[in-house]
Design a protein around this motif. Structure first.
Motif, PDB file in Angstrom:
ATOM      1  N   ILE A 409       0.836  -1.205   0.000  1.00 43.57           N
ATOM      2  CA  ILE A 409       0.000   0.000   0.000  1.00 43.57           C
ATOM      3  C   ILE A 409       0.868   1.251   0.000  1.00 43.57           C
ATOM      4  O   ILE A 409       0.624   2.215  -0.747  1.00 43.57           O
ATOM      5  N   ALA A 410       1.909   1.279   0.827  1.00 40.70           N
ATOM      6  CA  ALA A 410       2.802   2.442   0.872  1.00 40.70           C
ATOM      7  C   ALA A 410       3.518   2.642  -0.456  1.00 40.70           C
ATOM      8  O   ALA A 410       3.689   3.782  -0.914  1.00 40.70           O
ATOM      9  N   GLY A 411       3.915   1.547  -1.104  1.00 41.76           N
ATOM     10  CA  GLY A 411       4.572   1.677  -2.401  1.00 41.76           C
ATOM     11  C   GLY A 411       3.644   2.238  -3.466  1.00 41.76           C
ATOM     12  O   GLY A 411       4.045   3.071  -4.286  1.00 41.76           O
ATOM     13  N   LEU A 412       2.390   1.799  -3.450  1.00 42.45           N
ATOM     14  CA  LEU A 412       1.425   2.325  -4.429  1.00 42.45           C
ATOM     15  C   LEU A 412       1.168   3.808  -4.201  1.00 42.45           C
ATOM     16  O   LEU A 412       1.123   4.604  -5.155  1.00 42.45           O
ATOM     17  N   MET A 413       0.980   4.198  -2.947  1.00 39.67           N
ATOM     18  CA  MET A 413       0.740   5.615  -2.667  1.00 39.67           C
ATOM     19  C   MET A 413       1.985   6.459  -2.972  1.00 39.67           C
ATOM     20  O   MET A 413       1.875   7.592  -3.465  1.00 39.67           O
ATOM     21  N   ALA A 414       3.180   5.926  -2.700  1.00 36.62           N
ATOM     22  CA  ALA A 414       4.400   6.666  -3.016  1.00 36.62           C
ATOM     23  C   ALA A 414       4.559   6.851  -4.517  1.00 36.62           C
ATOM     24  O   ALA A 414       5.012   7.909  -4.982  1.00 36.62           O
ATOM     25  N   ALA A 415       4.184   5.836  -5.288  1.00 37.85           N
ATOM     26  CA  ALA A 415       4.247   5.975  -6.740  1.00 37.85           C
ATOM     27  C   ALA A 415       3.288   7.045  -7.235  1.00 37.85           C
ATOM     28  O   ALA A 415       3.614   7.815  -8.155  1.00 37.85           O
ATOM     29  N   GLU A 416       2.090   7.111  -6.665  1.00 36.72           N
ATOM     30  CA  GLU A 416       1.130   8.147  -7.056  1.00 36.72           C
ATOM     31  C   GLU A 416       1.637   9.539  -6.694  1.00 36.72           C
ATOM     32  O   GLU A 416       1.377  10.509  -7.417  1.00 36.72           O
ATOM     33  N   ALA A 422      11.014   2.642  -2.912  1.00 34.89           N
ATOM     34  CA  ALA A 422      11.757   1.662  -2.105  1.00 34.89           C
ATOM     35  C   ALA A 422      11.837   2.101  -0.642  1.00 34.89           C
ATOM     36  O   ALA A 422      11.662   1.290   0.269  1.00 34.89           O
ATOM     37  N   GLN A 423      12.083   3.374  -0.404  1.00 34.29           N
ATOM     38  CA  GLN A 423      12.192   3.877   0.968  1.00 34.29           C
ATOM     39  C   GLN A 423      10.862   3.755   1.697  1.00 34.29           C
ATOM     40  O   GLN A 423      10.804   3.347   2.867  1.00 34.29           O
ATOM     41  N   CYS A 424       9.769   4.124   1.026  1.00 34.55           N
ATOM     42  CA  CYS A 424       8.445   4.053   1.656  1.00 34.55           C
ATOM     43  C   CYS A 424       8.042   2.605   1.934  1.00 34.55           C
ATOM     44  O   CYS A 424       7.486   2.301   3.008  1.00 34.55           O
ATOM     45  N   LYS A 425       8.318   1.694   1.005  1.00 41.29           N
ATOM     46  CA  LYS A 425       7.980   0.291   1.231  1.00 41.29           C
ATOM     47  C   LYS A 425       8.789  -0.294   2.383  1.00 41.29           C
ATOM     48  O   LYS A 425       8.265  -1.068   3.194  1.00 41.29           O
ATOM     49  N   VAL A 478       7.719  12.664   5.179  1.00 39.77           N
ATOM     50  CA  VAL A 478       6.596  12.160   4.390  1.00 39.77           C
ATOM     51  C   VAL A 478       6.531  10.638   4.485  1.00 39.77           C
ATOM     52  O   VAL A 478       5.438  10.051   4.472  1.00 39.77           O
ATOM     53  N   GLU A 479       7.681   9.984   4.563  1.00 35.50           N
ATOM     54  CA  GLU A 479       7.686   8.523   4.682  1.00 35.50           C
ATOM     55  C   GLU A 479       6.954   8.064   5.941  1.00 35.50           C
ATOM     56  O   GLU A 479       6.230   7.046   5.916  1.00 35.50           O
ATOM     57  N   ALA A 480       7.117   8.799   7.054  1.00 35.77           N
ATOM     58  CA  ALA A 480       6.429   8.436   8.289  1.00 35.77           C
ATOM     59  C   ALA A 480       4.912   8.592   8.141  1.00 35.77           C
ATOM     60  O   ALA A 480       4.128   7.762   8.630  1.00 35.77           O
ATOM     61  N   ILE A 481       4.482   9.647   7.455  1.00 39.02           N
ATOM     62  CA  ILE A 481       3.037   9.846   7.239  1.00 39.02           C
ATOM     63  C   ILE A 481       2.469   8.737   6.365  1.00 39.02           C
ATOM     64  O   ILE A 481       1.387   8.184   6.649  1.00 39.02           O
ATOM     65  N   LEU A 482       3.179   8.357   5.317  1.00 33.64           N
ATOM     66  CA  LEU A 482       2.701   7.262   4.464  1.00 33.64           C
ATOM     67  C   LEU A 482       2.699   5.932   5.221  1.00 33.64           C
ATOM     68  O   LEU A 482       1.824   5.090   4.991  1.00 33.64           O
ATOM     69  N   THR A 483       3.663   5.749   6.122  1.00 34.41           N
ATOM     70  CA  THR A 483       3.660   4.529   6.940  1.00 34.41           C
ATOM     71  C   THR A 483       2.423   4.487   7.829  1.00 34.41           C
ATOM     72  O   THR A 483       1.776   3.432   7.955  1.00 34.41           O
ATOM     73  N   GLN A 484       2.062   5.603   8.441  1.00 35.04           N
ATOM     74  CA  GLN A 484       0.846   5.654   9.244  1.00 35.04           C
ATOM     75  C   GLN A 484      -0.380   5.348   8.391  1.00 35.04           C
ATOM     76  O   GLN A 484      -1.280   4.580   8.799  1.00 35.04           O
ATOM     77  N   ALA A 485      -0.447   5.951   7.210  1.00 34.14           N
ATOM     78  CA  ALA A 485      -1.610   5.728   6.342  1.00 34.14           C
ATOM     79  C   ALA A 485      -1.702   4.270   5.901  1.00 34.14           C
ATOM     80  O   ALA A 485      -2.795   3.667   5.916  1.00 34.14           O
ATOM     81  N   ALA A 486      -0.572   3.684   5.509  1.00 32.59           N
ATOM     82  CA  ALA A 486      -0.595   2.284   5.081  1.00 32.59           C
ATOM     83  C   ALA A 486      -0.976   1.363   6.230  1.00 32.59           C
ATOM     84  O   ALA A 486      -1.741   0.396   6.042  1.00 32.59           O
ATOM     85  N   ASP A 487      -0.493   1.650   7.436  1.00 29.21           N
ATOM     86  CA  ASP A 487      -0.856   0.842   8.607  1.00 29.21           C
ATOM     87  C   ASP A 487      -2.352   0.932   8.888  1.00 29.21           C
ATOM     88  O   ASP A 487      -3.016  -0.083   9.155  1.00 29.21           O
ATOM     89  N   ALA A 488      -2.886   2.160   8.809  1.00 29.75           N
ATOM     90  CA  ALA A 488      -4.315   2.328   9.080  1.00 29.75           C
ATOM     91  C   ALA A 488      -5.171   1.649   8.017  1.00 29.75           C
ATOM     92  O   ALA A 488      -6.194   1.017   8.323  1.00 29.75           O
ATOM     93  N   ILE A 489      -4.766   1.756   6.745  1.00 31.56           N
ATOM     94  CA  ILE A 489      -5.545   1.138   5.667  1.00 31.56           C
ATOM     95  C   ILE A 489      -5.520  -0.380   5.800  1.00 31.56           C
ATOM     96  O   ILE A 489      -6.556  -1.055   5.668  1.00 31.56           O
ATOM     97  N   SER A 490      -4.350  -0.930   6.061  1.00 34.04           N
ATOM     98  CA  SER A 490      -4.252  -2.388   6.181  1.00 34.04           C
ATOM     99  C   SER A 490      -5.034  -2.911   7.387  1.00 34.04           C
ATOM    100  O   SER A 490      -5.611  -4.004   7.325  1.00 34.04           O
ATOM    101  N   GLY A 491      -5.074  -2.154   8.474  1.00 31.87           N
ATOM    102  CA  GLY A 491      -5.776  -2.637   9.661  1.00 31.87           C
ATOM    103  C   GLY A 491      -7.268  -2.369   9.651  1.00 31.87           C
ATOM    104  O   GLY A 491      -8.022  -3.061  10.345  1.00 31.87           O
TER     105      GLY A 491
END
Length: 583
Positions: A409-416, A422-425, A478-491
């Protein structure tokens, strides 16, 4: 100096030449006297022979031209025998004169050569002196020209300085006049200010008598009114800004999040704290229990899990909150049942083999997860720690699968968003690695995971994303924010996690209690499985601005008091109705 030396040399040469000539004359006279005596004594025998005089001028000009090899001609028949001694003396003198003439010629030649050399040197010195004089004249002319230019420049500068001094004097006089004028204006302003103060005091006293309020009371009322109006305007502006930002952010975030969720397909949760082991028959339960419970006690002591044998046919339940220990026990019991030999020593042997097999499975699961995410440079010490997450769950969701899903999820959002994929994933994949450690390590799993990643050389941005994904540390990247978003989406995706019915019902009731305790609230509805709270307010009590404030306060209280997956949306509905009856 060279001309004087030349003159001295010439004089010396003349003196030497005179001395040589004198010596030659003396020698010539001495020769004549001796020859006359000899001839007188022999006059009777021989006739008188006349000796030719020597020309000294020819001797000087050419030393050999004044003498002949035989100056007195004689014949062999006429020459007397007694004249041989005089001839020899004359010959010797002639040889001396020849030598002297040669010396004079050589001296003359050297004198001439030296005179020529001195003449050449004198000419060279004269040419050098003329050149030096010309250069001195030219330099003098240049110096005179330069001095003339400098004198003109100095005169021009002096003229400019005098002009500038005149201007400065004029400006100083003007400034003095302005200063006097300013002083007069200041005095006038001071008098006017004093008069205005007196008038203001009189007006204030009149206003206080008319209004019946003091100045402080009137000021307090004005400040209160202005503050109220300012708050109202601030709320209106904030609401407009929030609505605009929310519309733009929602549209963009919805596109990114929905695209990421649709592209990630994961299975739903099914883990629990109990594992079931199927038996070939009910008689196997007795063999598991053993004589006087010896086998089951040994099994529980070795594996650290509880064995529950009930009336369920052909199955035994293993209960433990440690998933790795529970899985090891399940493999041990399955192999014991399959083999049929169950006793304490056999239990220990099979349990050791099962532990080794579980470690290999964890390592293989970690390697498969790294390959699936695309990470190939993880520290070898982190791989087995990461593999233990294969048997750990969070609200029923497998943690290792959750990490893989979060990384995608983080990789897809980082690509957008055109960020470093790689860093976000990597940040999202390692954010829950702290859950692999046991209770022996104190602290939250976010801080523990960050310390673990920092210990094994992970990038500072990855470490920050791990420690900040639950807001225990202020988010800076920004990587930390995307990590939070990916964690919330997955959970929070449907079917990802599960909770007990009691906790679910209590959470819904608490949501309705929080909203219902507010003033002006008429009805409260918890909708969409507790992910939206809709609040109906009384329109006569709550206006539009207060409705906005009420929604914000309710959301803040929910964040502070409740624990829930994902997010909860609070909607305040204010409805105005006008009713009339037609008769």
């Amino acid at each position: 100096m060279n001309a004087g030396l030349l003159l001295v040399l010439v004089i010396a040469a003349v003196i030497v030449l005179g001395l040589v000539i004198t010596a030659v004359v003396l020698l010539s006279r001495r020769g004549r006297g001796s020859s006359g005596v000899r001839s007188g004594s022999t006059a009777a025998v021989h006739p008188i022979q006349t000796v030719q005089p020597i020309d000294t001028s020819q001797l000087i000009t050419s030393p050999l031209s004044g003498f002949s090899p035989d100056p007195v001609p004689r014949t062999a028949s006429a020459a007397p025998r007694g004249s041989s001694g005089a001839d020899e003396e004359l010959i010797s003198r002639r040889a001396e004169l020849d030598a002297t003439a040669e010396e004079l010629a050589a001296l003359r030649e050297r004198t001439t050569t030296e005179y020529r050399d001195l003449q050449v040197k004198a000419d060279a010195l004269m040419a050098t002196a003329q050149t030096a004089r010309a250069e001195a004249d030219e330099e003098a002319r240049a110096r005179r020209t330069e001095l003339r230019d400098q004198r003109v420049d100095l005169e021009r500068r002096e003229q400019r300085l005098s002009d500038r001094e005149e201007r400065l004097d004029a400006e100083a006089r003007s400034l003095e006049e302005r200063a006097r004028h300013v002083d007069e204006i200041k005095a006038q302003l001071k008098a006017q200010r004093q008069a205005l103060v007196e008038v203001e005091v009189e007006q204030r006293q009149v206003l206080e008598r008319v209004a019946g309020l003091t100045a402080e009371q009137a000021k307090a009322e004005i400040v209160t009114a202005v503050e109220h109006e300012a708050k109202r305007q601030a709320v209106l502006v904030a609401r407009d800004i929030e609505r605009q930002a929310t519309r733009e952010a929602d549209a963009k975030a919805r596109t990114i999040v929905v695209g990421a969720i649709q592209r990630v397909a994961s299975e739903q949760t099914s883990e629990s704290v109990v594992s079931a082991v199927h038996l070939p028959g009910d008689d196997m339960k007795g063999r598991i229990i053993g004589r006087e419970g010896r086998n089951i006690r040994a099994f529980e002591q070795v594996t650290g899990v509880n064995v529950m044998i009930d009336d369920t046919p052909e199955s035994v339940l293993l209960s433990s909150f440690d998933p790795v220990r529970r899985e090891t026990a399940r493999m041990t019991l399955s192999e014991l049942v399959k083999d049929g030999r169950i006793h304490p020593q056999r239990i220990e042997e099979v349990h050791e083999r099962s532990k080794a097999a579980i470690e290999q499975q964890c390592l293989r699961a970690a390697e498969d997860a790294l390959a699936e995410v695309g990470i190939s440079d993880l520290h070898p010490a982190l791989v087995p720690i990461l593999g233990t997450l294969r048997y750990r769950t969070s609200y029923g969701q497998n943690v290792l699968k959750h990490l893989i899903e979060s990384a995608h999820i983080a990789g897809l959002m980082a690509a957008e968003m055109q960020l470093d994929i790689a860093q976000c994933k990597r940040s999202a994949f390692l954010h829950d690695i702290g859950k692999a450690l046991t209770h022996e390590v104190e602290g939250s799993h976010a801080i523990i995971g960050a310390d673990l990643a920092r210990k094994y050389g992970e990038h500072p941005d990855v470490v920050h994303a791990i420690e900040a994904h639950h807001n225990e540390v202020e988010v800076r990247t920004v990587e930390a924010i995307l990590t939070q978003a990916a964690d919330a989406i997955s959970g929070s995706r449907p079917g990802a996690r599960r909770e007990s019915i009691e906790a679910y019902v209590q959470r819904l009731e608490r949501l309705e209690e929080i909203a219902g305790a507010r003033d002006g609230v008429e009805k409260v509805f918890a909708m969409q499985a507790g992910r939206e709270l809709r609040v109906m307010v009384i329109p006569d009590v709550v206006d539009d601005i207060e409705a906005q404030v009420l929604a914000r306060d309710i959301a803040k209280q929910i964040e502070e008091e409740l624990t829930y997956p994902g997010q909860i949306r609070v909607t305040v509905v204010r409805e105005s109705r006008a009713t009339e009856t037609a008769r």
